[in-house]
Design an enzyme around this catalytic site. Structure first.
Site, PDB file in Angstrom:
ATOM      1  CE  LYS A 164      -0.820  12.127 -26.227  1.00  0.00           C
ATOM      2  NZ  LYS A 164      -1.208  10.954 -25.420  1.00  0.00           N
ATOM      3  CG  ASP A 192      -0.955  10.834 -21.896  1.00  0.00           C
ATOM      4  OD1 ASP A 192      -0.259  10.208 -21.060  1.00  0.00           O
ATOM      5  OD2 ASP A 192      -1.483  10.297 -22.895  1.00  0.00           O
ATOM      6  CD  GLU A 217      -3.621   9.462 -20.134  1.00  0.00           C
ATOM      7  OE1 GLU A 217      -4.520  10.334 -20.151  1.00  0.00           O
ATOM      8  OE2 GLU A 217      -3.449   8.642 -21.049  1.00  0.00           O
ATOM      9  CG  ASP A 240      -3.217   4.967 -21.782  1.00  0.00           C
ATOM     10  OD1 ASP A 240      -3.402   3.778 -22.092  1.00  0.00           O
ATOM     11  OD2 ASP A 240      -3.279   5.886 -22.618  1.00  0.00           O
ATOM     12  CE  LYS A 264      -4.107   4.272 -26.043  1.00  0.00           C
ATOM     13  NZ  LYS A 264      -4.048   5.030 -24.792  1.00  0.00           N
TER      14      LYS A 264
HETATM   15 MG    MG Z   1      -2.497   8.035 -22.657  1.00  0.00          MG
END
Ligand code: MG
Length: 366
Positions: A164, A192, A217, A240, A264
């Site tokens: 992250k 990400d 990402e 995303d 998701k």
């Molecule tokens: Mg993500």
């Protein structure tokens, strides 16, 4: 077949360790909502929805519960097996709020599978390949500790990591450089940012990391900002948070905005819309990470079935978080072996509810 009762339960599912995104968004335990749908045929379907805190997607746990209590009484008497027709009915009763519908929709699919005597992956497209690789998200932290998280995951059998980033770009460059000191040939690293950067920050990051063996990402919060970073970088790109509908997939395809998407369940509204988006991505040649914003046993089973029913070339990986929570309310969840999972062959989601784990419902239609 008719729905006779819908009940919903709140559970805290502790994670193995607290997990942090950029911007200090930390979740130590998933605040999840489990839905139970009972029928006049004696079948019970399970659903689940779990936002990652209240500041990740436009969704929050109490909102999920309020929405389910709003919709559920209006679905009593409906046929749970007619999943697409029932989804249109939910859309007619409540505009938007896809995450609210996600838990209900998953439970309807579970009932359809049990009625047919077939595992969900058969109904969602049939078995593709065997085991599905999992990826290990790497919590936002100082560089050394992020590298240590990667090493621990490698020892557990993982080869895909999602560190992250999305904070100070100089610190984020140091984070990725530390991670890349421990990765092996063949490991996959996806940086990400969870939309955490302004474009000037994202531009510095992708400039410094040009040529590195990484994916980037969701660098910025907005689709257009991400598109400008995409144009400035040759690194493979994932979107995303921006991709929440079939319409956004078509826009992505037109703009060449990314190479992969993260699909998701709660973000798009459950298995019914996720299946449509999955099919669209297969037709367009877009690869997908199939996952959710949070959750436990139901989410783990649901994403495994959808991924198992997705062509191998189009499925990138699954997130391992829902498999690794420290509290379980069902048996029959796919087990992790060597950093991968395989869908089970029991009907529907393939889960057996541990009723005593759910306790008292916070809501029931009667
Ligand atoms: Mg993500």
């Amino acid at each position: 077949m008719k729905i006779t009762r819908i009940s919903a339960y709140q559970l805290d599912l502790p994670r193995q360790a607290a997990f942090t995104l950029s911007g200090g968004r930390t979740v130590a335990a998933f605040d999840t909502t489990v839905v139970r749908v009972d029928t006049d045929a004696g079948l019970t379907g399970l659903g689940e929805v779990c936002p990652f805190g209240s500041a990740y997607l436009p969704a929050y746990a109490k909102g999920a519960r309020t929405g389910i209590a709003e919709l559920a009484p209006q679905l009593i008497g409906d046929d749970p097996r007619q999943v697409e027709a029932l989804y249109r009915r939910m859309d007619g009763l409540l505009k938007g709020h896809p995450y609210v519908k996600s838990a209900l929709d998953i439970a309807m699919w579970d009932i359809l599978g049990q009625t047919a005597g077939l595992p969900l992956y058969v109904l969602l497209g049939g078995r593709h390949g065997q085991s599905i690789p999992l990826y290990q998200p790497i919590s936002h932290d100082v560089p050394d500790r992020m590298a240590a998280q990667v090493k621990a995951a490698q020892e557990a059998g993982y080869a895909r990591f999602q560190p992250k980033v999305g904070a100070n770009p100089d610190d984020d460059i140091a984070r990725l450089r530390a991670v890349l000191t421990v990765t092996r040939p063949g490991d996959v690293v996806v940086a990400d940012a969870n939309g955490g950067w302004f474009t000037h920050q994202a531009r510095r990051f992708v400039g410094a990391m040009a040529g590195a063996p990484i994916y980037v990402e969701q660098p910025c919060a907005g689709y257009d900002e991400c598109l400008s970073i995409r144009a400035a970088s040759a690194l493979p790109f994932v979107l995303d948070e921006s991709i929440d509908s079939a319409a956004m997939v078509l826009r992505l395809q037109r703009d060449h905005a990314a190479d992969l998407i993260n699909l998701k369940l709660a973000k798009v509204g459950g298995l019914t819309p996720a299946r449509q988006i999955r099919d669209l991505c297969v037709s367009l040649g877009i690869a997908m990470t199939i996952e959710d914003s949070g959750g436990g046993d139901v989410i783990a089973a649901a994403i495994t079935h959808l991924a198992q029913a997705t062509p191998v070339a189009n499925r990138y990986a699954l997130c391992n978080a829902y498999f690794l929570v420290k509290r379980h309310f069902a048996d029959g969840v796919p087990e992790i072996r060597d950093g991968a999972v395989t869908a089970t062959d029991a009907p529907g989601l393939g889960l057996r509810l541990r009723e005593q784990e759910l306790g008292k419902p916070f809501f029931s239609t009667h």
